[in-house]
Design a protein around this motif. Structure first.
Motif, PDB file in Angstrom:
ATOM      1  N   GLN A 112      75.383  40.616  -9.536  1.00  0.00           N
ATOM      2  CA  GLN A 112      75.548  39.166  -9.068  1.00  0.00           C
ATOM      3  C   GLN A 112      75.713  38.250 -10.453  1.00  0.00           C
ATOM      4  OE1 GLN A 112      72.601  38.397  -6.383  1.00  0.00           O
ATOM      5  NE2 GLN A 112      74.050  38.664  -4.650  1.00  0.00           N
ATOM      6  N   GLU A 113      74.737  38.777 -11.324  1.00  0.00           N
ATOM      7  CA  GLU A 113      74.669  37.823 -12.497  1.00  0.00           C
ATOM      8  C   GLU A 113      75.949  37.982 -13.420  1.00  0.00           C
ATOM      9  OE1 GLU A 113      73.143  34.706 -13.396  1.00  0.00           O
ATOM     10  OE2 GLU A 113      71.272  35.787 -13.153  1.00  0.00           O
ATOM     11  N   LYS A 172      64.685  34.983 -13.460  1.00  0.00           N
ATOM     12  CA  LYS A 172      63.643  35.669 -12.675  1.00  0.00           C
ATOM     13  C   LYS A 172      62.432  34.595 -12.675  1.00  0.00           C
ATOM     14  CE  LYS A 172      64.702  40.338 -13.507  1.00  0.00           C
ATOM     15  NZ  LYS A 172      64.319  41.911 -14.097  1.00  0.00           N
ATOM     16  N   ALA A 191      67.485  24.489  -9.471  1.00  0.00           N
ATOM     17  CA  ALA A 191      67.806  24.666  -7.938  1.00  0.00           C
ATOM     18  C   ALA A 191      68.552  25.802  -7.844  1.00  0.00           C
ATOM     19  CB  ALA A 191      68.606  23.370  -7.539  1.00  0.00           C
ATOM     20  N   SER A 192      68.116  27.147  -8.264  1.00  0.00           N
ATOM     21  CA  SER A 192      68.623  28.329  -8.423  1.00  0.00           C
ATOM     22  C   SER A 192      68.215  29.363  -7.301  1.00  0.00           C
ATOM     23  CB  SER A 192      69.058  28.945  -9.688  1.00  0.00           C
ATOM     24  OG  SER A 192      69.711  27.944 -10.460  1.00  0.00           O
ATOM     25  N   GLU A 193      68.810  30.318  -6.881  1.00  0.00           N
ATOM     26  CA  GLU A 193      68.104  31.374  -6.131  1.00  0.00           C
ATOM     27  C   GLU A 193      68.357  32.595  -7.232  1.00  0.00           C
ATOM     28  OE1 GLU A 193      66.806  31.486  -3.296  1.00  0.00           O
ATOM     29  OE2 GLU A 193      67.206  29.220  -2.786  1.00  0.00           O
ATOM     30  N   PRO A 194      67.267  33.559  -7.052  1.00  0.00           N
ATOM     31  CA  PRO A 194      67.321  34.751  -8.064  1.00  0.00           C
ATOM     32  C   PRO A 194      68.510  35.603  -7.500  1.00  0.00           C
ATOM     33  CG  PRO A 194      65.652  34.898  -6.474  1.00  0.00           C
ATOM     34  CD  PRO A 194      66.041  33.490  -6.174  1.00  0.00           C
ATOM     35  N   LEU A 195      69.308  36.188  -8.694  1.00  0.00           N
ATOM     36  CA  LEU A 195      70.486  36.887  -8.247  1.00  0.00           C
ATOM     37  C   LEU A 195      70.277  38.396  -8.888  1.00  0.00           C
ATOM     38  CD1 LEU A 195      73.352  34.641  -9.703  1.00  0.00           C
ATOM     39  CD2 LEU A 195      72.731  34.873  -7.343  1.00  0.00           C
ATOM     40  N   THR A 196      70.874  39.394  -8.195  1.00  0.00           N
ATOM     41  CA  THR A 196      70.781  40.893  -8.803  1.00  0.00           C
ATOM     42  C   THR A 196      71.564  40.674 -10.320  1.00  0.00           C
ATOM     43  OG1 THR A 196      72.748  41.692  -7.825  1.00  0.00           O
ATOM     44  CG2 THR A 196      70.688  41.604  -6.785  1.00  0.00           C
ATOM     45  N   PRO A 207      60.148  31.689 -11.725  1.00  0.00           N
ATOM     46  CA  PRO A 207      60.208  30.904 -10.596  1.00  0.00           C
ATOM     47  C   PRO A 207      60.232  29.259 -10.968  1.00  0.00           C
ATOM     48  CG  PRO A 207      58.563  32.257 -10.293  1.00  0.00           C
ATOM     49  CD  PRO A 207      58.999  32.705 -11.656  1.00  0.00           C
ATOM     50  N   GLN A 212      64.003  28.682 -11.719  1.00  0.00           N
ATOM     51  CA  GLN A 212      64.800  28.545 -10.460  1.00  0.00           C
ATOM     52  C   GLN A 212      64.297  27.100  -9.813  1.00  0.00           C
ATOM     53  OE1 GLN A 212      63.294  31.846  -8.119  1.00  0.00           O
ATOM     54  NE2 GLN A 212      63.839  33.468  -9.602  1.00  0.00           N
ATOM     55  N   GLN A 213      63.290  26.523  -9.997  1.00  0.00           N
ATOM     56  CA  GLN A 213      62.847  25.456  -9.297  1.00  0.00           C
ATOM     57  C   GLN A 213      63.771  24.332 -10.035  1.00  0.00           C
ATOM     58  OE1 GLN A 213      58.776  24.359  -9.396  1.00  0.00           O
ATOM     59  NE2 GLN A 213      59.233  22.327  -8.318  1.00  0.00           N
TER      60      GLN A 213
END
Length: 210
Positions: free
Chosen positions: A49-50, A32, A41-46, A34, A37-38
């Protein structure tokens, strides 16, 4: 990857264990951030989804993942394993035509564990595992241009910069595993012990003190 589903790698300060469902909630909380994630290079998942991602990392033949644990905390059987989590390390076999080429990723998610040499120890351990168990002959690391700490670490480990992608803002570094590199890897990881994960979990304190 099935090959490491019951493999534990014990180092000086860390223990590497297979990524299982019990680790997912804490991993999900990490991602979660930021900042992470940066850096990854990842997008947040539910959370759902994880869990799906964890299953794919366990089942897919082109992904080898370990969770990094703090060995000192892990040695205390009263501490849940999820509370010992520090980060993760991955090998991706990215080229179906060349199974000896592997992309290496490491994430130290807990800020208090950064800058303590843990990344170097984990990277050496994972490279040794990749070379001896998976037949890796060339490693790649793709790192965001802003992640100067990781770029510096891989260069200190003798990775060579081969390209910079300005569009994706990442640098690619590589290391070819010749006989001298293999010998050096085996030497710097001579401390590493490979154990049966299921058996070791029941004897954490005894084994960690050996």
């Amino acid at each position: 990857m099935k090959v490491n589903e019951n493999t534990l790698l014990e180092g000086h300060r860390v223990v590497l264990v297979p990524y299982n469902a019990d680790h997912v909630p804490r991993y999900h909380e990490w991602m979660k951030s930021p900042e992470l994630q940066q850096l990854t290079a990842s997008e947040p998942l539910t959370l759902e989804q994880e869990y799906d991602m964890q299953r794919s990392w366990r089942e897919d033949n082109d992904k080898c993942t370990f969770i990094i644990l703090d060995k000192q905390r892990w040695a205390d059987p009263s501490v849940e394993e999820e509370q010992c989590m520090v980060g993760d390390v991955n090998i991706f076999l990215t080229d179906p035509t060349d199974p000896t080429l592997a992309e290496l990723e490491i994430m130290i998610a807990e800020p208090n564990y950064r800058g303590r040499g843990i990344g170097k120890e984990v990277t050496h351990m994972m490279m040794c595992y990749g070379v001896t168990k998976l037949g890796v002959k060339k490693f790649q690391a793709k790192i965001g241009l802003d992640n100067e700490v990781s770029i510096g670490m891989f260069k200190k480990l003798h990775f060579q910069e081969v390209s910079v992608c300005k569009v994706f803002r990442e640098v690619t570094l590589e290391m070819t595993v010749d006989e001298s590199v293999r010998t050096r890897l085996l030497d710097v990881t001579s401390f590493m012990k490979e154990r049966d994960y299921a058996h070791t979990c029941g004897n954490r304190q005894e084994l960690a003190s050996q």
